[in-house]
Design a protein around this motif. Structure first.
Motif, PDB file in Angstrom:
ATOM      1  N   VAL A 187      39.719  42.027  41.237  1.00 58.39           N
ATOM      2  CA  VAL A 187      38.898  42.214  40.042  1.00 58.39           C
ATOM      3  C   VAL A 187      37.943  43.367  40.351  1.00 58.39           C
ATOM      4  CG1 VAL A 187      37.248  41.154  38.474  1.00 58.39           C
ATOM      5  CG2 VAL A 187      39.055  39.763  39.515  1.00 58.39           C
ATOM      6  N   THR A 188      37.963  44.399  39.512  1.00 60.00           N
ATOM      7  CA  THR A 188      37.134  45.570  39.762  1.00 60.00           C
ATOM      8  C   THR A 188      36.093  45.736  38.666  1.00 60.00           C
ATOM      9  OG1 THR A 188      38.702  47.005  38.622  1.00 60.00           O
ATOM     10  CG2 THR A 188      38.990  46.767  40.993  1.00 60.00           C
ATOM     11  N   ALA A 192      35.772  41.070  43.287  1.00 61.32           N
ATOM     12  CA  ALA A 192      36.290  39.741  43.636  1.00 61.32           C
ATOM     13  C   ALA A 192      37.772  39.834  43.970  1.00 61.32           C
ATOM     14  CB  ALA A 192      36.082  38.767  42.493  1.00 61.32           C
ATOM     15  N   GLU A 193      38.217  38.918  44.823  1.00 61.19           N
ATOM     16  CA  GLU A 193      39.630  38.756  45.152  1.00 61.19           C
ATOM     17  C   GLU A 193      40.006  37.333  44.743  1.00 61.19           C
ATOM     18  OE1 GLU A 193      40.213  39.558  49.306  1.00 61.19           O
ATOM     19  OE2 GLU A 193      39.234  41.505  49.175  1.00 61.19           O
ATOM     20  N   ILE A 194      41.021  37.212  43.910  1.00 61.96           N
ATOM     21  CA  ILE A 194      41.473  35.920  43.397  1.00 61.96           C
ATOM     22  C   ILE A 194      42.838  35.601  44.022  1.00 61.96           C
ATOM     23  CG2 ILE A 194      41.994  34.564  41.326  1.00 61.96           C
ATOM     24  CD1 ILE A 194      39.102  35.642  41.400  1.00 61.96           C
ATOM     25  N   ASP A 195      43.025  34.357  44.440  1.00 65.99           N
ATOM     26  CA  ASP A 195      44.277  33.919  45.046  1.00 65.99           C
ATOM     27  C   ASP A 195      45.356  33.777  43.978  1.00 65.99           C
ATOM     28  OD1 ASP A 195      46.243  32.921  46.676  1.00 65.99           O
ATOM     29  OD2 ASP A 195      45.190  31.062  47.178  1.00 65.99           O
ATOM     30  N   LYS A 196      46.509  34.430  44.178  1.00 61.92           N
ATOM     31  CA  LYS A 196      47.632  34.340  43.245  1.00 61.92           C
ATOM     32  C   LYS A 196      48.815  33.590  43.856  1.00 61.92           C
ATOM     33  CE  LYS A 196      48.995  38.214  41.603  1.00 61.92           C
ATOM     34  NZ  LYS A 196      49.305  39.575  41.191  1.00 61.92           N
ATOM     35  N   ASP A 197      48.628  32.928  44.981  1.00 60.59           N
ATOM     36  CA  ASP A 197      49.695  32.193  45.647  1.00 60.59           C
ATOM     37  C   ASP A 197      49.802  30.797  45.038  1.00 60.59           C
ATOM     38  OD1 ASP A 197      51.541  31.030  47.302  1.00 60.59           O
ATOM     39  OD2 ASP A 197      50.336  31.185  49.132  1.00 60.59           O
ATOM     40  N   PRO A 198      50.865  30.518  44.254  1.00 63.84           N
ATOM     41  CA  PRO A 198      50.964  29.212  43.608  1.00 63.84           C
ATOM     42  C   PRO A 198      51.092  28.046  44.585  1.00 63.84           C
ATOM     43  CG  PRO A 198      52.869  30.605  43.071  1.00 63.84           C
ATOM     44  CD  PRO A 198      51.955  31.402  43.925  1.00 63.84           C
ATOM     45  N   ALA A 199      51.481  28.311  45.818  1.00 58.82           N
ATOM     46  CA  ALA A 199      51.616  27.246  46.811  1.00 58.82           C
ATOM     47  C   ALA A 199      50.311  26.965  47.550  1.00 58.82           C
ATOM     48  CB  ALA A 199      52.700  27.633  47.822  1.00 58.82           C
ATOM     49  N   SER A 200      49.272  27.693  47.218  1.00 57.64           N
ATOM     50  CA  SER A 200      47.993  27.564  47.924  1.00 57.64           C
ATOM     51  C   SER A 200      47.061  26.583  47.225  1.00 57.64           C
ATOM     52  CB  SER A 200      47.326  28.938  48.011  1.00 57.64           C
ATOM     53  OG  SER A 200      46.036  28.837  48.525  1.00 57.64           O
ATOM     54  N   ILE A 201      46.233  25.929  48.007  1.00 61.20           N
ATOM     55  CA  ILE A 201      45.222  25.017  47.467  1.00 61.20           C
ATOM     56  C   ILE A 201      44.165  25.783  46.660  1.00 61.20           C
ATOM     57  CG2 ILE A 201      43.734  25.080  49.494  1.00 61.20           C
ATOM     58  CD1 ILE A 201      43.270  22.086  49.148  1.00 61.20           C
TER      59      ILE A 201
END
Length: 172
Positions: free
Chosen positions: A95-96, A104-113
């Motif tokens: 996010v810029t 910000a950095e947002i997690d895009k890994d669907p397997a992640s908590i």
């Protein structure tokens, strides 16, 4: 062969072996230092050095908003490497702000908590990162690490503080 000659030969061998060891250690000591410096220049290439005057030139931000140095020298303070924006990754959303800096950095890994949750948030003063909040999602709580930096007018680090706290995952 008498004992004196035997002990003399052993002592001479030890002296020669020691001299060879010390001379080879002197030649090899320079290689790891330059390799280490090259590695830290890569890791923290976007950070400002104490040697860079406050009016130094900084290249345009990269696509993910990480400011890049005009020269390739590593930062004088290795603590600043922790403030670097993560490298581009398909499992991260950056996010810029309007100027292209990553906020910000947002997690895009669907397997992640931590899927669709913030992993890192950046605070800027001008072109410098002055704060980082990093989130580590655990099954029963969230670890929140905050890093704050204050700079001297010459660009060197004046104060560096880190704090870690824990909260309920429902709050973030």
């Amino acid at each position: 062969m008498n004992k004196t000659t035997l002990y003399g030969a052993i002592a001479l061998g030890a002296i020669i072996a020691g001299a060879l060891y010390l001379s080879s250690a002197g030649r090899n000591a320079e290689a790891p230092a330059s390799a280490h410096q090259a590695g830290s220049a890569t890791v923290a290439s976007g950070l400002r050095s104490d040697a860079t005057p406050s009016g130094g030139t900084v290249a345009q931000p990269s696509p993910v908003g990480q400011p890049q140095r005009a020269d390739s020298t590593p930062p004088a303070d290795p603590r600043l490497a922790a403030l670097a924006v993560s490298p581009p990754n398909d499992l991260l959303e950056f996010v810029t702000d309007g100027s292209g800096k990553v906020i910000a950095e947002i997690d895009k890994d669907p397997a992640s908590i931590s899927f669709k949750k913030p992993l890192r948030e950046y605070t800027y003063a001008g072109d410098r990162v002055i704060g980082l909040t990093a989130y580590r999602y655990l099954p029963d709580q969230v670890e929140i690490s905050r890093t704050r930096v204050a700079y001297k007018p010459d660009g060197s680090v004046d104060e560096f503080a880190q704090a870690t706290s824990y909260s309920d995952p429902a709050t973030k």
